[in-house]
Design an enzyme around this catalytic site. Structure first.
Site, PDB file in Angstrom:
ATOM      1  N   HIS A   1       0.831  -1.202   0.000  1.00 23.30           N
ATOM      2  CA  HIS A   1       0.000   0.000   0.000  1.00 23.30           C
ATOM      3  C   HIS A   1       0.873   1.262   0.000  1.00 23.30           C
ATOM      4  O   HIS A   1       0.643   2.188  -0.795  1.00 23.30           O
ATOM      5  CB  HIS A   1      -0.928  -0.021   1.227  1.00 23.30           C
ATOM      6  CG  HIS A   1      -1.768   1.204   1.395  1.00 23.30           C
ATOM      7  ND1 HIS A   1      -3.145   1.179   1.310  1.00 23.30           N
ATOM      8  CD2 HIS A   1      -1.434   2.497   1.642  1.00 23.30           C
ATOM      9  CE1 HIS A   1      -3.611   2.414   1.486  1.00 23.30           C
ATOM     10  NE2 HIS A   1      -2.596   3.231   1.703  1.00 23.30           N
ATOM     11  N   GLU A   2       1.875   1.294   0.879  1.00 22.28           N
ATOM     12  CA  GLU A   2       2.703   2.502   0.993  1.00 22.28           C
ATOM     13  C   GLU A   2       3.558   2.713  -0.255  1.00 22.28           C
ATOM     14  O   GLU A   2       3.708   3.844  -0.730  1.00 22.28           O
ATOM     15  CB  GLU A   2       3.577   2.451   2.249  1.00 22.28           C
ATOM     16  CG  GLU A   2       2.816   2.402   3.562  1.00 22.28           C
ATOM     17  CD  GLU A   2       1.739   3.468   3.692  1.00 22.28           C
ATOM     18  OE1 GLU A   2       1.919   4.567   3.151  1.00 22.28           O
ATOM     19  OE2 GLU A   2       0.708   3.186   4.322  1.00 22.28           O
TER      20      GLU A   2
HETATM   21 NI    NI Z   1      -2.420   5.300   2.017  1.00 23.54          NI
END
Ligand code: NI
Length: 182
Positions: A147-148
Site C-alpha cells: 500500500h505505501e
Molecule cells: Ni495510504
C-alpha cells in the site's frame, strides 16, 4: 516536530511518481522522517508515504500494533508490524498468490475497500541512515508495504479494488466497530 496536513484523493500530487532519495545525510531527509512519524502517530495511521504530505521522495514509514496495550484504533485486529523507515524501496513478490483484505488510507478518509495484494514478498531499500534493509514478509506486513509503496508510484488503493461494490464508508461497512477513520 510538525504534524502536516495529509493530501486527499483528488490532489494531483498524489498521482505523481516520487523521486529516489540521493542524499541520506541531509538535514531535510532527517526532518522529513520526523515530520512523517509525528503525522502518522497523530492520525493513528498504519503507514505514511512522503507524497501524502506533499514531498515527492521515495520515503515510506509504517508501524502497526507494536504495543499490545495500545492497539491502533484504525486496525485493532491486525498482527504487529515493527516501526520501519523504508527509502528507495524495491518489492519482489515471492509467489503469485494474492489475497483480498480491507484497507483504508489517510488520503481517503472515512472509507475502506477490499484490495488484492501479494501474500508474500521481499522488500529491499534503505533505512533512515542509509543502511540496507532486506526483509521477506507476509500477511498485513506485506499488505502495508504494498500500500505505501503504491503511493510512491502515484497509485491509491481504490485504483486496485476489483469490484467497486467492495468499497464504502467505514461506519456503514463495519457498524458498531468504531474503527477510527478520519
Ligand atoms: Ni495510504
Amino acid at each position: 516536530m510538525a504534524i502536516h496536513d495529509v493530501l486527499k484523493m483528488g490532489d494531483p500530487r498524489l498521482l505523481a511518481p516520487a523521486r529516489p532519495v540521493a542524499d541520506f545525510a541531509s538535514l531535510e531527509l532527517a526532518q522529513l522522517i520526523v515530520d512523517m512519524h509525528d503525522t502518522m502517530r497523530a492520525l493513528n495511521g498504519a503507514g505514511l508515504a512522503a507524497p501524502q504530505i506533499g514531498v515527492s521522495l521515495q520515503v515510506v514509514i509504517f508501524e502497526v500494533n507494536v504495543n499490545p496495550l495500545q492497539p491502533n484504533p484504525r486496525y485493532p485486529e491486525v498482527e504487529p508490524v515493527p516501526f520501519t523507515v523504508l527509502i528507495n524501496p524495491v518489492l519482489t513478490p515471492l509467489s503469485d498468490m494474492m489475497e483480498e483484505g480491507w484497507e483504508g488510507c489517510l488520503s481517503v478518509p472515512g472509507m475502506r475497500g477490499l484490495v488484492p495484494r501479494y501474500t508474500e514478498l521481499r522488500y529491499q531499500g534503505f533505512d533512515a541512515t542509509g543502511q540496507p534493509i532486506d526483509r521477506s514478509v507476509s500477511g498485513f506486513h506485506a499488505r502495508v508495504v504494498q500500500h505505501e509503496v503504491d503511493h510512491l508510484n502515484g497509485v491509491l488503493y481504490p485504483m486496485r479494488i476489483r469490484n467497486l461494490r467492495d468499497f464504502g464508508y467505514t461506519e456503514t461497512l463495519f457498524p458498531g466497530q468504531h474503527l477510527q477513520d478520519d
